[in-house]
Scaffold this motif. Structure first.
Motif, PDB file in Angstrom:
ATOM      1  N   LYS A 187      -3.441   6.262   9.249  1.00 30.67           N
ATOM      2  CA  LYS A 187      -2.515   7.339   8.902  1.00 30.67           C
ATOM      3  C   LYS A 187      -2.388   7.506   7.386  1.00 30.67           C
ATOM      4  CE  LYS A 187       0.168  10.679   9.889  1.00 30.67           C
ATOM      5  NZ  LYS A 187       1.180  10.807  10.915  1.00 30.67           N
ATOM      6  N   ILE A 188      -2.308   6.396   6.673  1.00 30.36           N
ATOM      7  CA  ILE A 188      -2.234   6.511   5.202  1.00 30.36           C
ATOM      8  C   ILE A 188      -3.534   7.108   4.658  1.00 30.36           C
ATOM      9  CG2 ILE A 188      -1.837   5.312   3.010  1.00 30.36           C
ATOM     10  CD1 ILE A 188      -0.217   3.226   4.429  1.00 30.36           C
ATOM     11  N   ASP A 189      -4.660   6.711   5.246  1.00 24.96           N
ATOM     12  CA  ASP A 189      -5.945   7.301   4.823  1.00 24.96           C
ATOM     13  C   ASP A 189      -5.880   8.827   4.938  1.00 24.96           C
ATOM     14  OD1 ASP A 189      -7.002   4.765   4.445  1.00 24.96           O
ATOM     15  OD2 ASP A 189      -8.148   4.741   6.316  1.00 24.96           O
ATOM     16  N   ARG A 190      -5.407   9.294   6.077  1.00 26.56           N
ATOM     17  CA  ARG A 190      -5.322  10.761   6.266  1.00 26.56           C
ATOM     18  C   ARG A 190      -4.321  11.386   5.304  1.00 26.56           C
ATOM     19  NH1 ARG A 190      -5.403   9.449  11.481  1.00 26.56           N
ATOM     20  NH2 ARG A 190      -3.327  10.171  12.007  1.00 26.56           N
ATOM     21  N   ASN A 191      -3.184  10.703   5.108  1.00 28.54           N
ATOM     22  CA  ASN A 191      -2.164  11.252   4.201  1.00 28.54           C
ATOM     23  C   ASN A 191      -2.665  11.344   2.762  1.00 28.54           C
ATOM     24  OD1 ASN A 191      -0.261  11.796   6.134  1.00 28.54           O
ATOM     25  ND2 ASN A 191       0.905   9.907   5.823  1.00 28.54           N
ATOM     26  N   GLU A 192      -3.576  10.442   2.396  1.00 28.13           N
ATOM     27  CA  GLU A 192      -4.119  10.510   1.034  1.00 28.13           C
ATOM     28  C   GLU A 192      -4.906  11.806   0.831  1.00 28.13           C
ATOM     29  OE1 GLU A 192      -6.058   6.696   0.619  1.00 28.13           O
ATOM     30  OE2 GLU A 192      -4.241   5.789  -0.232  1.00 28.13           O
ATOM     31  N   ARG A 198       2.894   9.700  -5.930  1.00 28.01           N
ATOM     32  CA  ARG A 198       3.345  11.073  -5.599  1.00 28.01           C
ATOM     33  C   ARG A 198       4.776  11.340  -6.072  1.00 28.01           C
ATOM     34  NH1 ARG A 198      -0.406   9.156  -2.986  1.00 28.01           N
ATOM     35  NH2 ARG A 198      -2.103  10.425  -2.168  1.00 28.01           N
ATOM     36  N   ASP A 205       5.503  14.266   8.538  1.00 29.62           N
ATOM     37  CA  ASP A 205       4.316  13.393   8.492  1.00 29.62           C
ATOM     38  C   ASP A 205       3.704  13.248   9.856  1.00 29.62           C
ATOM     39  OD1 ASP A 205       4.867  13.145   5.892  1.00 29.62           O
ATOM     40  OD2 ASP A 205       5.774  11.151   6.033  1.00 29.62           O
ATOM     41  N   LEU A 257      -1.269  -1.662  15.711  1.00 23.25           N
ATOM     42  CA  LEU A 257      -0.345  -0.938  14.819  1.00 23.25           C
ATOM     43  C   LEU A 257      -0.815  -0.905  13.363  1.00 23.25           C
ATOM     44  CD1 LEU A 257       3.216  -2.081  15.980  1.00 23.25           C
ATOM     45  CD2 LEU A 257       2.313   0.255  15.990  1.00 23.25           C
ATOM     46  N   ILE A 258      -1.323  -2.032  12.887  1.00 25.25           N
ATOM     47  CA  ILE A 258      -1.740  -2.087  11.482  1.00 25.25           C
ATOM     48  C   ILE A 258      -2.934  -1.149  11.247  1.00 25.25           C
ATOM     49  CG2 ILE A 258      -2.790  -3.572   9.717  1.00 25.25           C
ATOM     50  CD1 ILE A 258       0.072  -4.269   9.958  1.00 25.25           C
ATOM     51  N   ALA A 287      -3.648   1.497  13.048  1.00 26.97           N
ATOM     52  CA  ALA A 287      -3.138   2.868  13.179  1.00 26.97           C
ATOM     53  C   ALA A 287      -2.419   3.304  11.900  1.00 26.97           C
ATOM     54  CB  ALA A 287      -2.191   2.967  14.376  1.00 26.97           C
ATOM     55  N   ALA A 288      -1.632   2.389  11.315  1.00 31.32           N
ATOM     56  CA  ALA A 288      -0.881   2.730  10.105  1.00 31.32           C
ATOM     57  C   ALA A 288      -1.814   2.982   8.925  1.00 31.32           C
ATOM     58  CB  ALA A 288       0.118   1.623   9.773  1.00 31.32           C
ATOM     59  N   ASN A 289      -2.837   2.161   8.811  1.00 33.93           N
ATOM     60  CA  ASN A 289      -3.792   2.379   7.715  1.00 33.93           C
ATOM     61  C   ASN A 289      -4.571   3.678   7.899  1.00 33.93           C
ATOM     62  OD1 ASN A 289      -3.889   0.261   5.540  1.00 33.93           O
ATOM     63  ND2 ASN A 289      -3.825  -1.056   7.356  1.00 33.93           N
ATOM     64  N   ARG A 327       0.838  -1.210   0.000  1.00 29.81           N
ATOM     65  CA  ARG A 327       0.000   0.000   0.000  1.00 29.81           C
ATOM     66  C   ARG A 327       0.876   1.265   0.000  1.00 29.81           C
ATOM     67  NH1 ARG A 327      -4.699   2.493   4.102  1.00 29.81           N
ATOM     68  NH2 ARG A 327      -5.204   4.126   2.588  1.00 29.81           N
ATOM     69  N   ALA A 334       2.131   4.774  14.484  1.00 32.21           N
ATOM     70  CA  ALA A 334       1.886   4.501  13.063  1.00 32.21           C
ATOM     71  C   ALA A 334       3.013   5.069  12.206  1.00 32.21           C
ATOM     72  CB  ALA A 334       0.547   5.095  12.635  1.00 32.21           C
ATOM     73  N   ILE A 379      -2.737  -0.830  21.515  1.00 29.68           N
ATOM     74  CA  ILE A 379      -2.970  -0.111  20.253  1.00 29.68           C
ATOM     75  C   ILE A 379      -2.622  -1.046  19.102  1.00 29.68           C
ATOM     76  CG2 ILE A 379      -2.055   1.738  18.765  1.00 29.68           C
ATOM     77  CD1 ILE A 379      -1.897   3.489  21.316  1.00 29.68           C
ATOM     78  N   LEU A 439       1.488  -9.326  12.803  1.00 26.01           N
ATOM     79  CA  LEU A 439       2.061  -8.574  13.928  1.00 26.01           C
ATOM     80  C   LEU A 439       1.431  -9.027  15.245  1.00 26.01           C
ATOM     81  CD1 LEU A 439       2.630  -4.818  13.004  1.00 26.01           C
ATOM     82  CD2 LEU A 439       4.244  -6.719  13.048  1.00 26.01           C
TER      83      LEU A 439
END
Lengths: 116, 116, 116, 116
Positions: free
Chosen positions: B93-98, A17, B116, B86-87, B89-91, A9, A69, B84, B3
Motif C-alpha cells: 500500500k505504501i508503494d502504491r501511495n508513493e 509530504r 487512502d 499484514l506487513i 499488504a501494508a508495504n 517507513r 493494510a 493475508i 506480527l
C-alpha cells in the motif's frame, strides 16, 4: 519487517509530504474508523460461507488485503504519534486475558464476558 | 516479536479455549468495529490539545494502550484467518501511495484525494 | 414524515427488490458501520473550524447530508427488523440521562462519566 | 414525536448542562462511532439465528434498544448542529435509490453495486 520498521517507513513518507499537521490523534482515530468502515463494506452483504472464503476469492482477496493494510497503517501511525509500543501492548493484553479467561473455562467464559 | 509470532500466540490462546467457531471473518470485522469504538470514546470529548498529550497522560495512556492492543489483536486475528500477510499488504500500500501522492505535491494532494 | 412512515417507505422499497434476505441484524449493523465510516471520512482531515462550517459549505453540505441519510436509513431499518421504536427508545434514554446528569452539575459530570 | 421535536428536546437538555462546547461536528461524529461500536458489540458473537431473535430476547432487547437510542441521539444532534433535515435527506436518498436500483432488477443489482 517489524512494526517499528513499518512505523519508520511511514514517518519518512509523511515527513516528505509535510502531512504531520493532519496526523493529530483525533484525526487518526477518525481515519481508522473510516478504514474499518471500508473493510466492513466488503463483508456486510456476504453470507457467512462467502465471508469464510474471502481470503481465497480472486476478486475479494486484493480488496480485503488493501483495506486491512489501511487499518494497520493508521493504527501504527496513531500508536507512533502517542509513543505507544503496539506489540508490547498486545502481549500485555494477552497476558491479562490468560488470567481473565482460564483455558479450562472454554466457550462459557466468552458468553459471560461481553467484551475485551 | 513479529506480527507473525503474535498471530501464533493468539492461535494457541484461542485453540486452548475452543473459540475458533466464533472467529469467523464477519464476527472479527464486527469485533474490530467494537474496539475502534472503544478507542474513539477515549478521544471524543478531548480538545485537540488534550488529545495530543494523551500518550503522556498517566490516566489516559494505559487506557489508550489497552484499546490500541485490542484493535491490533482483532486485526491480526482477522488477517490470520484470511491468510493475508499484514506487513506485506501494508508495504504494498505504501508503494502504491508513493506513486499516487508524489512527495513534491505536498499537502495539496491530500486535499484533492479524499481517502487512502 | 415520521420515522414510522420512513420505515414503511423503506419496507416497500426493499420488498419490491427482494432484498429482505440480506437485511439480517448482523448485516445491517455492519452496513451502519460502513456508513458511519463514510461520514467520518468527510470530517477526518478538516480542522475544527472547517468542520464547524461544513453545513454551510456548498461542496460539503450535500455530501454530509447524503451520508447522514444513509446512517439514518440503516438505523431505521435495523430498528424495524427488531421491532424497536426508535423515538420511544430515545426518549427513554433522555429520561434516564436527566437523572444521571442533573442540570446543575454541568460540565463536570461529562468529564466524570466517560460514555453515554 | 417527530425528529424535529426530539432535536428540540436534546437542545434544551444540552443547553441546561452547558455542553454545547463539546458538541462540535468532529466530536459528534466520533461519539456516533463509539455508539455504533457498542451496538456492534451486542451482536458480534451471536449466530445469525440468535441475532434474528435479538428483538424478542428479554435480556438483549433492552440493551439493543438503549444502543439504538444512543446512535439516533447523536445522529439527530449532529444533523441539528449542521442544520440538515434528516427526514428530507433520507427521502432524497430513497428517491435516488429508486432510480439507481430499478425494482425489476432485484437482487442482482445489490451484488453489482457494492455500497449505498
Amino acid at each position: 519487517m517489524t512494526l517499528e520498521e513499518l512505523a519508520e517507513r511511514q514517518r519518512e513518507f509523511i515527513a516528505a509530504r509535510d502531512w504531520e499537521p493532519f496526523h493529530t490523534p483525533k484525526n487518526l482515530v477518525m481515519a481508522l474508523t473510516g478504514e474499518v468502515g471500508e473493510l466492513t463494506e466488503l463483508f456486510q452483504w456476504l453470507t457467512p460461507e462467502q465471508a469464510a472464503r474471502a481470503g481465497a476469492d480472486p476478486d475479494l482477496r486484493p480488496k480485503v488485503s488493501d483495506e486491512l493494510a489501511d487499518v494497520l497503517l493508521y493504527l501504527v501511525r496513531l500508536a507512533d504519534t502517542l509513543d505507544i509500543d503496539l506489540i508490547e501492548a498486545a502481549n500485555a493484553k494477552i497476558d491479562r486475558n490468560e488470567h481473565r479467561f482460564p483455558a479450562a473455562a472454554g466457550r462459557a467464559a466468552l458468553r459471560r464476558v461481553p467484551k475485551d
